[in-house]
Design a protein around this motif. Structure first.
Motif, PDB file in Angstrom:
ATOM      1  N   SER A 149      35.281  42.202  56.208  1.00 61.97           N
ATOM      2  CA  SER A 149      35.549  43.281  57.156  1.00 61.97           C
ATOM      3  C   SER A 149      35.323  44.623  56.464  1.00 61.97           C
ATOM      4  O   SER A 149      35.127  44.679  55.253  1.00 61.97           O
ATOM      5  CB  SER A 149      36.984  43.164  57.687  1.00 61.97           C
ATOM      6  N   TRP A 150      35.338  45.694  57.247  1.00 57.27           N
ATOM      7  CA  TRP A 150      35.159  47.028  56.684  1.00 57.27           C
ATOM      8  C   TRP A 150      35.835  48.081  57.561  1.00 57.27           C
ATOM      9  O   TRP A 150      36.068  47.869  58.747  1.00 57.27           O
ATOM     10  CB  TRP A 150      33.684  47.369  56.471  1.00 57.27           C
ATOM     11  N   ILE A 151      36.167  49.213  56.922  1.00 57.35           N
ATOM     12  CA  ILE A 151      36.695  50.393  57.615  1.00 57.35           C
ATOM     13  C   ILE A 151      35.916  51.598  57.111  1.00 57.35           C
ATOM     14  O   ILE A 151      35.805  51.815  55.900  1.00 57.35           O
ATOM     15  CB  ILE A 151      38.199  50.598  57.357  1.00 57.35           C
ATOM     16  N   ASN A 152      35.389  52.391  58.021  1.00 54.55           N
ATOM     17  CA  ASN A 152      34.690  53.623  57.675  1.00 54.55           C
ATOM     18  C   ASN A 152      35.649  54.780  57.965  1.00 54.55           C
ATOM     19  O   ASN A 152      35.780  55.217  59.098  1.00 54.55           O
ATOM     20  CB  ASN A 152      33.407  53.755  58.499  1.00 54.55           C
ATOM     21  N   ASN A 153      36.344  55.242  56.921  1.00 58.01           N
ATOM     22  CA  ASN A 153      37.327  56.326  57.059  1.00 58.01           C
ATOM     23  C   ASN A 153      36.828  57.580  56.357  1.00 58.01           C
ATOM     24  O   ASN A 153      37.607  58.332  55.780  1.00 58.01           O
ATOM     25  CB  ASN A 153      38.685  55.879  56.485  1.00 58.01           C
ATOM     26  N   GLN A 154      35.518  57.794  56.399  1.00 58.60           N
ATOM     27  CA  GLN A 154      34.927  58.965  55.775  1.00 58.60           C
ATOM     28  C   GLN A 154      35.072  60.171  56.705  1.00 58.60           C
ATOM     29  O   GLN A 154      35.727  60.082  57.737  1.00 58.60           O
ATOM     30  CB  GLN A 154      33.460  58.681  55.457  1.00 58.60           C
ATOM     31  N   THR A 155      34.472  61.279  56.344  1.00 59.50           N
ATOM     32  CA  THR A 155      34.542  62.446  57.214  1.00 59.50           C
ATOM     33  C   THR A 155      33.898  62.113  58.554  1.00 59.50           C
ATOM     34  O   THR A 155      32.986  61.271  58.623  1.00 59.50           O
ATOM     35  CB  THR A 155      33.845  63.668  56.561  1.00 59.50           C
ATOM     36  N   PRO A 156      34.364  62.734  59.637  1.00 63.19           N
ATOM     37  CA  PRO A 156      33.896  62.382  60.985  1.00 63.19           C
ATOM     38  C   PRO A 156      32.368  62.348  61.092  1.00 63.19           C
ATOM     39  O   PRO A 156      31.675  63.247  60.628  1.00 63.19           O
ATOM     40  CB  PRO A 156      34.491  63.477  61.863  1.00 63.19           C
ATOM     41  N   GLY A 157      31.889  61.262  61.670  1.00 67.12           N
ATOM     42  CA  GLY A 157      30.461  61.099  61.921  1.00 67.12           C
ATOM     43  C   GLY A 157      29.679  60.430  60.803  1.00 67.12           C
ATOM     44  O   GLY A 157      28.557  59.985  61.023  1.00 67.12           O
ATOM     45  N   THR A 158      30.233  60.348  59.594  1.00 65.83           N
ATOM     46  CA  THR A 158      29.515  59.742  58.469  1.00 65.83           C
ATOM     47  C   THR A 158      29.306  58.253  58.728  1.00 65.83           C
ATOM     48  O   THR A 158      30.204  57.559  59.174  1.00 65.83           O
ATOM     49  CB  THR A 158      30.289  59.941  57.146  1.00 65.83           C
TER      50      THR A 158
END
Length: 194
Positions: A149-158
């Motif tokens: 699994s993965w979570i993309n918690n980078q700056t918005p839109g990245t």
């Protein structure tokens, strides 16, 4: 005939065998691949494992897993279950018998995906070993031949990109904040988190 990612490099297999045979329980670095249970750091890691409720055998199993990640990914062991990837991120290994990675240093109570990180998990539903990546570079995957699994918690839109063995993009995540509780890592050989 489709080629598959190797399940382990020779170096990783040798490091795991050596760690198991010798029973290493102290800190390790990718440069040496060795640990020293008599060092102050080794004693601290052993105390962390004991405080976490691990038996001696479980502590050795944890160290063997950490040594395998050090051999494959590099970095420096900074806690019984944590590897710092200087300037790039961190790896937090789930303890034997536990589904999710957790902090053993007392500095943080939970292993949430930190803001400005792309987090990858070896298990589905955000379980297993957790990779927190923040530097915009190519990361090579080793032994990721199963669903995770993965979570993309980078700056918005990245957006993060997953690449095949020839560095062709096979998937681009939605912009941050986004996530997938079940993703098949088998065709992915490289990840660029930005």
């Amino acid at each position: 005939m489709a080629l598959r990612k190797p399940t382990a490099s020779l170096f990783t297999v040798l490091a795991l065998i050596a760690a198991t045979v010798i029973g290493l329980t102290g800190p390790a670095t990718a440069a040496t691949g060795a640990t020293d249970a008599s060092s102050a750091t080794g004693q601290e890691f052993a105390a962390q494992a004991k405080h976490a409720g691990l038996t001696g055998a479980e502590a050795k199993q944890l160290q063997t897993t950490v040594d395998g990640y050090l051999a494959a990914q590099g970095g420096t062991q900074v806690a019984a279950n944590e590897i710092a990837l200087p300037g790039k991120g961190e790896i937090v290994v789930a303890l034997p018998g536990e589904r999710q990675a957790r902090d053993l240093t007392g500095a943080k109570s939970a292993r949430a995906c930190p803001y400005e990180n792309f987090c990858m998990y070896t298990g589905t539903n955000y379980t297993g070993t957790q990779f927190n990546l923040w530097k915009c570079q190519t990361y090579d995957l080793s032994n990721w031949n199963y669903p995770g699994s993965w979570i993309n918690n980078q700056t918005p839109g990245t957006r993060a990109r997953f690449l095949d063995r020839n560095y062709n993009t096979i998937y681009t995540t939605p912009g941050a904040y986004s996530y997938s509780s079940h993703y098949d890592w088998a065709p992915v050989w490289h990840v660029i988190p930005c």
